[in-house]
Design an enzyme around this catalytic site. Structure first.
Site, PDB file in Angstrom:
ATOM      1  N   GLU A  64       0.815  -1.224   0.000  1.00 31.74           N
ATOM      2  CA  GLU A  64       0.000   0.000   0.000  1.00 31.74           C
ATOM      3  C   GLU A  64       0.844   1.268   0.000  1.00 31.74           C
ATOM      4  OE1 GLU A  64      -2.591   0.485   3.425  1.00 31.74           O
ATOM      5  OE2 GLU A  64      -3.623   2.179   2.514  1.00 31.74           O
TER       6      GLU A  64
ATOM      7  N   LYS B 110      -2.390  -2.071  -3.202  1.00 28.92           N
ATOM      8  CA  LYS B 110      -3.450  -1.229  -2.607  1.00 28.92           C
ATOM      9  C   LYS B 110      -3.076   0.234  -2.800  1.00 28.92           C
ATOM     10  CE  LYS B 110      -5.865  -0.336   1.746  1.00 28.92           C
ATOM     11  NZ  LYS B 110      -6.541  -0.969   2.894  1.00 28.92           N
TER      12      LYS B 110
ATOM     13  N   SER C  74      -9.635   3.961   0.505  1.00 26.68           N
ATOM     14  CA  SER C  74     -10.597   5.048   0.272  1.00 26.68           C
ATOM     15  C   SER C  74     -10.010   6.410   0.635  1.00 26.68           C
ATOM     16  CB  SER C  74     -11.920   4.791   1.002  1.00 26.68           C
ATOM     17  OG  SER C  74     -11.761   4.694   2.394  1.00 26.68           O
TER      18      SER C  74
HETATM   19  P1  13P Z   1      -9.192   4.031   4.236  1.00 25.01           P
HETATM   20  O1  13P Z   1     -10.024   3.263   3.255  1.00 25.01           O
HETATM   21  O2  13P Z   1      -9.969   4.636   5.363  1.00 25.01           O
HETATM   22  O3  13P Z   1      -8.264   5.006   3.560  1.00 25.01           O
HETATM   23  O4  13P Z   1      -8.248   2.990   4.953  1.00 25.01           O
HETATM   24  C1  13P Z   1      -7.623   2.031   4.199  1.00 25.01           C
HETATM   25  C2  13P Z   1      -6.438   1.571   4.897  1.00 25.01           C
HETATM   26  O5  13P Z   1      -6.278   0.398   5.139  1.00 25.01           O
HETATM   27  C3  13P Z   1      -5.429   2.568   5.294  1.00 25.01           C
HETATM   28  O6  13P Z   1      -4.211   1.931   5.517  1.00 25.01           O
END
Ligand code: 13P
Length: 340
Positions: free
Chosen positions: A177, A219, A261
């Protein structure tokens, strides 16, 4: 390395139009969200809230995997059933956040680096034994005047790749991510430029660290204008820019891309994912799905308010958002679903 098993888990995480639910908020983040709604900031409140989530009837219709926090993976339902067992029994794959949060990057004012590589090999072994089958690490890229710097992008990409290689060694599918933040007044074009550079850098490092692309999930953020940018973008503009950026940077061997998100409302996050799938799904090499925290949980949290009597209504809201996102994966979401 158990390459075939990793491939199977990664495939299962993006199969049958499902997506991921992130419920891995650290104590400070969870406390902040609870405090805003007057919910007590206690271990028991966090446990009760997580029990509400994992016992939501029908959650497995839309959710393939949930991402837990270290405290949560060790907790149980009130009746004593460990969360990991409850999740697995529901046909959902348990995952675990393994980074230790982002801190200031030395020599780079305003920029961050994620910590948690020291001792990670042993922690991953423990999580695997506890039943986790995938993991998550978030790198943070801040937008601003003259940033992100090359140094920040390179340091975060390297850490993500080191983490991903360690996960695969331990039999866990890494969710990689790299998040380009939405805060700021930058344009959609600037977000595109930065996201493209970040993803090139991440996949270059994943290659250097011998990460098996078939056994991971990316991600990323969507390509969006900054929250305070004067020109906001249409659904189609976001879909076009995001898909173009991903096609130019993410190898076809990656089975799935599951968006974060990032602070978008639940409805916008569904509508934008829907626009991408409605227009491009048949032409994409990877599945385009969701790994949302706030965009799935926020309405449920607001309804719950820490009170037992609101549990069913909160679960209903959680089910609804998860279901909207499953429809968005198929390109079948519409605003009418929100009124139904
Ligand atoms: P959000 O969808 O609230 O951005 O969170 C996703 C997430 O796992 C952040 O590391």
């Amino acid at each position: 390395m158990h390459t075939q098993k990793l491939r199977d888990i990664a495939k299962a995480l993006v199969a049958t139009d499902k997506g991921l639910l992130a419920m891995d908020e650290s104590h400070p983040t969870c406390d902040k969200r609870f405090a805003a709604l007057g919910i007590p900031r206690t271990e028991e409140a966090r446990r009760a809230y997580r029990e509400l989530i994992v016992t939501t009837p029908g959650l497995n219709e839309s959710i393939s995997g949930v991402i837990l926090f270290d405290e949560t993976i060790r907790q149980s339902k009130k009746d004593g059933t460990p969360f990991v067992k409850a999740i697995t029994d529901a046909g959902i794959i348990p995952g675990i956040k393994v980074d230790r949060g982002a801190t200031e990057l030395a020599g780079h004012p305003g920029e961050k680096i994620t910590e948690g590589l020291d001792g990670l090999r042993d922690r991953l072994k423990e999580y695997f034994h506890m039943g986790a089958r995938f993991a998550k690490w978030r790198g943070v890229i801040t937008m601003g005047n003259g940033i992100p710097s090359r140094g920040c992008i390179a340091a975060n990409a390297h850490a993500l790749a080191r983490y991903a290689a360690l996960c695969q060694e331990a039999g866990l599918v890494p969710i990689v991510e790299p998040e380009v933040l939405m805060d700021g007044d930058h344009t959609l074009e600037r977000c595109y430029e930065v996201t493209e550079e970040v993803l090139h850098s991440v996949f270059n490092q994943l290659y250097r660290q011998m990460v098996v692309l078939e056994g991971m999930i990316l991600k990323p953020n969507m390509v969006l204008p900054g929250l305070s940018c004067r020109t906001q973008a249409t659904l189609d503009e976001v879909a076009d820019a995001t898909v173009r950026c991903l096609l130019r940077t993410v190898p076809a061997a990656v089975p799935g891309i599951a968006f974060l998100s990032g602070g978008q409302s639940g409805e916008l996050a569904s509508a934008r994912l829907n626009a991408m799938n409605a227009r491009f799904r048949s032409r994409l090499p990877w599945a385009l799905t969701f790994s949302y925290a706030r965009a799935i949980q926020q309405p449920a949290l607001e309804i719950w308010q820490g009170k037992d009597i609101h549990v069913m209504a909160a679960q209903h809201a959680l089910y609804h958002r998860a279901n909207c996102n499953r429809s968005a994966r198929r390109g079948e979401y519409s605003a009418a679903m929100e009124r139904a």
